[in-house]
Enzyme design. Sequence first.
Site, PDB file in Angstrom:
ATOM      1  N   ARG A   1       0.814  -1.229   0.000  1.00 19.50           N
ATOM      2  CA  ARG A   1       0.000   0.000   0.000  1.00 19.50           C
ATOM      3  C   ARG A   1       0.839   1.266   0.000  1.00 19.50           C
ATOM      4  NH1 ARG A   1      -5.331  -0.271   3.111  1.00 19.50           N
ATOM      5  NH2 ARG A   1      -5.884  -2.447   2.898  1.00 19.50           N
TER       6      ARG A   1
ATOM      7  N   ARG B   1      -4.492   7.418   0.636  1.00 18.31           N
ATOM      8  CA  ARG B   1      -5.031   8.688   1.145  1.00 18.31           C
ATOM      9  C   ARG B   1      -4.012   9.592   1.826  1.00 18.31           C
ATOM     10  NH1 ARG B   1      -9.921   6.622   4.568  1.00 18.31           N
ATOM     11  NH2 ARG B   1      -8.554   4.821   4.595  1.00 18.31           N
TER      12      ARG B   1
ATOM     13  N   ARG C   1      -8.816  10.406  -6.642  1.00 17.48           N
ATOM     14  CA  ARG C   1      -9.871   9.574  -6.040  1.00 17.48           C
ATOM     15  C   ARG C   1     -11.208  10.297  -6.125  1.00 17.48           C
ATOM     16  NH1 ARG C   1     -13.185   6.932  -3.321  1.00 17.48           N
ATOM     17  NH2 ARG C   1     -12.848   5.901  -1.314  1.00 17.48           N
TER      18      ARG C   1
ATOM     19  N   ASP D   1      -7.407  -3.608  -5.746  1.00 23.65           N
ATOM     20  CA  ASP D   1      -7.730  -4.092  -4.407  1.00 23.65           C
ATOM     21  C   ASP D   1      -8.002  -5.586  -4.465  1.00 23.65           C
ATOM     22  OD1 ASP D   1      -8.326  -2.963  -1.567  1.00 23.65           O
ATOM     23  OD2 ASP D   1      -9.875  -4.464  -1.918  1.00 23.65           O
TER      24      ASP D   1
ATOM     25  N   TYR E   1     -13.888 -11.854   3.591  1.00 24.82           N
ATOM     26  CA  TYR E   1     -14.718 -10.691   3.224  1.00 24.82           C
ATOM     27  C   TYR E   1     -15.997 -11.145   2.512  1.00 24.82           C
ATOM     28  CZ  TYR E   1     -10.813  -7.657   4.444  1.00 24.82           C
ATOM     29  OH  TYR E   1      -9.829  -6.999   5.130  1.00 24.82           O
TER      30      TYR E   1
HETATM   31  O1  1CP Z   1      -0.042  -0.296  -2.227  1.00 22.91           O
HETATM   32  C1  1CP Z   1      -0.817   0.109  -3.116  1.00 22.91           C
HETATM   33  O2  1CP Z   1      -0.857   1.251  -3.429  1.00 22.91           O
HETATM   34  C2  1CP Z   1      -1.597  -0.951  -3.890  1.00 22.91           C
HETATM   35  C3  1CP Z   1      -3.015  -0.997  -3.721  1.00 22.91           C
HETATM   36  C4  1CP Z   1      -3.690  -1.849  -2.645  1.00 22.91           C
HETATM   37  C5  1CP Z   1      -3.393  -3.131  -2.153  1.00 22.91           C
HETATM   38  C6  1CP Z   1      -2.166  -3.979  -2.402  1.00 22.91           C
HETATM   39  C7  1CP Z   1      -4.908  -1.461  -2.088  1.00 22.91           C
HETATM   40  C8  1CP Z   1      -5.572  -0.170  -2.346  1.00 22.91           C
HETATM   41  N1  1CP Z   1      -5.387  -2.490  -1.343  1.00 22.91           N
HETATM   42  C9  1CP Z   1      -4.477  -3.521  -1.341  1.00 22.91           C
HETATM   43  C10 1CP Z   1      -4.600  -4.837  -0.698  1.00 22.91           C
HETATM   44  C11 1CP Z   1      -5.679  -5.070   0.295  1.00 22.91           C
HETATM   45  N2  1CP Z   1      -6.967  -4.607   0.324  1.00 22.91           N
HETATM   46  C12 1CP Z   1      -5.539  -5.974   1.370  1.00 22.91           C
HETATM   47  C13 1CP Z   1      -4.306  -6.827   1.611  1.00 22.91           C
HETATM   48  C14 1CP Z   1      -3.196  -6.087   2.278  1.00 22.91           C
HETATM   49  C15 1CP Z   1      -3.519  -5.545   3.652  1.00 22.91           C
HETATM   50  O3  1CP Z   1      -3.772  -6.340   4.562  1.00 22.91           O
HETATM   51  O4  1CP Z   1      -3.511  -4.325   3.771  1.00 22.91           O
HETATM   52  C16 1CP Z   1      -6.752  -5.983   2.088  1.00 22.91           C
HETATM   53  C17 1CP Z   1      -7.079  -6.781   3.338  1.00 22.91           C
HETATM   54  C18 1CP Z   1      -7.665  -5.113   1.417  1.00 22.91           C
HETATM   55  C19 1CP Z   1      -9.084  -4.867   1.759  1.00 22.91           C
HETATM   56  C20 1CP Z   1      -9.333  -3.430   1.935  1.00 22.91           C
HETATM   57  N3  1CP Z   1      -9.419  -2.544   0.901  1.00 22.91           N
HETATM   58  C21 1CP Z   1      -9.409  -2.700   3.150  1.00 22.91           C
HETATM   59  C22 1CP Z   1      -9.334  -3.293   4.559  1.00 22.91           C
HETATM   60  C23 1CP Z   1     -10.703  -3.374   5.097  1.00 22.91           C
HETATM   61  C24 1CP Z   1     -10.899  -4.056   6.449  1.00 22.91           C
HETATM   62  O5  1CP Z   1     -11.620  -3.448   7.251  1.00 22.91           O
HETATM   63  O6  1CP Z   1     -10.470  -5.179   6.682  1.00 22.91           O
HETATM   64  C25 1CP Z   1      -9.586  -1.346   2.804  1.00 22.91           C
HETATM   65  C26 1CP Z   1      -9.760  -0.170   3.724  1.00 22.91           C
HETATM   66  C27 1CP Z   1      -9.588  -1.266   1.379  1.00 22.91           C
HETATM   67  C28 1CP Z   1      -9.682  -0.041   0.550  1.00 22.91           C
HETATM   68  C29 1CP Z   1      -8.404   0.376  -0.057  1.00 22.91           C
HETATM   69  N4  1CP Z   1      -7.644  -0.411  -0.929  1.00 22.91           N
HETATM   70  C30 1CP Z   1      -6.552   0.298  -1.359  1.00 22.91           C
HETATM   71  C31 1CP Z   1      -6.611   1.601  -0.746  1.00 22.91           C
HETATM   72  C32 1CP Z   1      -5.622   2.707  -0.993  1.00 22.91           C
HETATM   73  C33 1CP Z   1      -7.758   1.624   0.071  1.00 22.91           C
HETATM   74  C34 1CP Z   1      -8.259   2.775   0.938  1.00 22.91           C
HETATM   75  C35 1CP Z   1      -9.365   3.509   0.269  1.00 22.91           C
HETATM   76  C36 1CP Z   1      -8.918   4.822  -0.296  1.00 22.91           C
HETATM   77  O7  1CP Z   1      -7.851   5.308   0.029  1.00 22.91           O
HETATM   78  O8  1CP Z   1      -9.602   5.414  -1.106  1.00 22.91           O
END
Ligand code: 1CP
Length: 325
Positions: free
Chosen positions: A2, A6, A15, A52, A128
């Site tokens: 990640r 944000r 975004r 994602d 999920y």
């Molecule tokens: O690093 C990067 O820039 C790549 C993009 C990336 C990756 C590798 C995103 C963007 N998500 C992920 C993987 C991801 N998504 C995982 C595995 C890694 C980890 O554990 O962090 C998981 C569990 C998710 C699921 C997910 N997507 C969550 C967690 C939710 C929870 O409550 O368990 C969330 C908040 C998201 C949204 C998301 N995905 C990515 C971003 C930047 C965001 C945040 C939303 C935003 O900023 O607009």
Amino acid sequence: MRQAGRYLPEYREVREKAGGFLNLCYSPALAAEVTLQPIRRFGFDAAILFSDILVVPDALGQKVWFAEGEGPRLEPIESEAELSRLAPHKASIKYSIICETVSRLRQDLPDETALIGFCGAPWTVATYMVGGRGSPDQAAARLFAYGDRAGFSKLIDILVESSIEYLSAQVSAGADVLQIFDSWAGSLPENEFQRFAVEPTHRMVRVLKERHPEVPIIGFPRGAGILTPDFVRQTGVDGVSCDTSMPLSFMRDEISKTGAVVQGNLDPLLLVSGGEALERRVREIVHEMAGKPFVFNLGHGIVPQTPPENVGRLVETIRSVSVAG
Ligand code: 1CP
């Protein structure tokens, strides 16, 4: 881990323009742009595709949405009968959109910057899909797995097959490295970890290695602790990401022994606080892992309140200690 997101004002701008998180993932020009933003700012050695892990359930036909400020939501699949809502044969339509982002990125990135493609591991994605949202204990998926093994195994099988197709398409589009995120592996007891984390990942690695022997695969069995060396040996991953709780001595002595490249495990909150504490820990990690195949990385995703200048400082510190040995 990640690197986009944000904490960067330029990300927030794109975004907003995209109007929704999944729209951003499915807009190749915008997704490529937010992937490149941290590379331009910080010059990392590798870029990770902006997408994602929940793109896979969405592509399979499950209803997925991102509630503003709350995180992902899905229409839960709570029984084997509900698996009929999924349409695996249609998934390639959405995968091909993401792969367009991958091709753009491979063209736009400097040759020396590796492009990492990724997906979630079947267990984590299933948590999920079954729970309908993130949860602290993944109880819904664990109860499904314990109560109806055959039904839950069918879901895992669908995810194994579709994730192989997805990652293979990412390689064909230009990904140099693949990462499989098993963020919730740590909620499984040992025997279930073997069945639902190790086995499915091993099946994916085996097929992907047959198709793309030159592409390294990184696993991230978060929370696996002392099971990590066996995870590496049994799945056949080339690299393993360690979370913040992994002792450095265990990474150096026990995990490196598997032959895998180790990465991790800086606490993302140290990037929020910055200063002396961050510098000290970076030096500790680099010194502890000196002489072992190691990729500097965080132990989990970067958090939105991270000041971007701390990321810049981190890169400078790593490069200065590495050069200094
Ligand atoms: O690093 C990067 O820039 C790549 C993009 C990336 C990756 C590798 C995103 C963007 N998500 C992920 C993987 C991801 N998504 C995982 C595995 C890694 C980890 O554990 O962090 C998981 C569990 C998710 C699921 C997910 N997507 C969550 C967690 C939710 C929870 O409550 O368990 C969330 C908040 C998201 C949204 C998301 N995905 C990515 C971003 C930047 C965001 C945040 C939303 C935003 O900023 O607009």
